[in-house]
Design an enzyme around this catalytic site. Structure first.
Site, PDB file in Angstrom:
ATOM      1  N   ASP A  61      -0.522  -9.559  15.235  1.00 51.16           N
ATOM      2  CA  ASP A  61      -0.665  -8.099  14.985  1.00 51.16           C
ATOM      3  C   ASP A  61      -1.123  -7.276  16.383  1.00 51.16           C
ATOM      4  OD1 ASP A  61       0.135  -8.847  12.555  1.00 51.16           O
ATOM      5  OD2 ASP A  61      -1.849  -8.596  11.604  1.00 51.16           O
ATOM      6  N   TYR A  86       0.454  -9.825  -3.986  1.00 52.98           N
ATOM      7  CA  TYR A  86       1.719  -9.157  -4.002  1.00 52.98           C
ATOM      8  C   TYR A  86       3.052  -9.966  -4.362  1.00 52.98           C
ATOM      9  CZ  TYR A  86       2.019 -10.824   0.735  1.00 52.98           C
ATOM     10  OH  TYR A  86       2.012 -11.661   1.995  1.00 52.98           O
ATOM     11  N   LYS A 103       8.081  -4.888  -1.743  1.00 51.85           N
ATOM     12  CA  LYS A 103       7.034  -5.507  -2.377  1.00 51.85           C
ATOM     13  C   LYS A 103       6.194  -4.659  -3.452  1.00 51.85           C
ATOM     14  CE  LYS A 103       5.823  -7.358   2.282  1.00 51.85           C
ATOM     15  NZ  LYS A 103       4.739  -7.302   3.515  1.00 51.85           N
ATOM     16  N   HIS A 113       3.600  -5.161   9.114  1.00 53.23           N
ATOM     17  CA  HIS A 113       4.825  -6.116   8.959  1.00 53.23           C
ATOM     18  C   HIS A 113       5.899  -5.846   8.106  1.00 53.23           C
ATOM     19  CE1 HIS A 113       0.946  -9.123   8.946  1.00 53.23           C
ATOM     20  NE2 HIS A 113       1.282  -8.878  10.154  1.00 53.23           N
TER      21      HIS A 113
END
Length: 182
Positions: free
Chosen positions: A169, A131, A71, A61
Site C-alpha cells: 500500500d 466482504y 464487493k 485495492h
C-alpha cells in the site's frame, strides 16, 4: 433492507432491518432476491474477512481486467472509514469517490461494483471487516491506487502519523498512472 444509491451510480449503502428484544437482535445481511432487484444481478462466489487495529489503512485495492471484482463490504466488530474510487474512464463520476463509516453498531453495508478501487482505515481499537466478492483473488491482476493522492482528495479521518500501511500500500500508483476501466 433499505438500498440507498450514492452520488456515484451503482454504489449502494445497504441498511438492514434489525429485529431485537431483551435477548439481542436478528438481521438479514444478504438476500439475493432483494439484492438483484435493487442493485442488479451479482453472483458472489467468495467471502473474506480481515481483522486490523486502529490506524491500519488497507487499500486502495482493485483487480484489473477479467479478474475485476464487485464487493459487498461490512464491519462485524469495530468501526472503519470505507472508500470506493470510480476508475471507470467513461463514467461521469470518473475519479470521484464515495466515503462512508461502517460499523458493527450501524450495521451498514456498502456495495461497490466492478471498476472501483476500494480501501478503508480502522477508526476503533480493532475492527473485523468482512466482504463478499464476485470473482476470485488473482495476485497477478491486483493493483493499488495511492491512498493519499491529492487528485482523489480523500479526507482520511486518521492523522497521517497514525496511519499504518503494508509495503504494497505504501507503493501505490498515483491516480494519473493507474490502469482505468472502460
Amino acid at each position: 433492507m433499505n438500498f440507498i444509491e450514492q452520488n456515484i451510480p451503482g454504489v449502494f449503502v445497504i441498511e438492514p432491518k434489525l429485529f431485537g428484544d431483551e435477548r439481542g437482535y436478528f438481521t438479514e445481511t444478504y438476500r439475493k432476491d432483494l439484492f438483484d432487484k435493487y442493485v442488479g444481478k451479482t453472483d458472489f462466489i467468495q467471502d473474506n474477512e480481515s481483522r486490523s487495529r486502529y490506524g491500519v489503512l488497507r487499500g486502495l485495492h482493485f483487480q484489473k481486467g477479467e479478474f475485476s471484482q464487485a464487493k459487498l463490504v461490512r464491519v462485524i466488530e469495530g468501526k472503519v472509514f470505507d472508500v470506493a474510487v470510480d476508475l471507470r474512464k467513461s463514467s461521469p463520476t470518473f475519479g470521484k469517490h464515495v466515503a462512508i463509516e461502517l460499523s458493527a453498531e450501524n450495521k451498514r453495508q456498502l456495495f461497490i461494483p466492478r471498476g472501483f478501487a476500494h480501501g478503508f482505515v480502522v477508526l476503533s481499537p480493532t475492527a473485523t471487516f468482512t466482504y463478499k466478492v464476485d470473482n476470485v483473488y488473482a495476485p497477478e491482476s491486483e493493483a493499488t491506487l495511492l491512498y493519499d493522492d491529492p487528485c482523489i482528495g480523500i479526507a482520511w479521518p486518521v492523522p497521517a502519523g497514525d496511519i499504518l500501511l503494508s509495503e504494497k500500500d505504501r507503493k501505490g500508483i498515483p491516480f494519473s498512472g493507474t490502469e482505468y476501466f472502460e
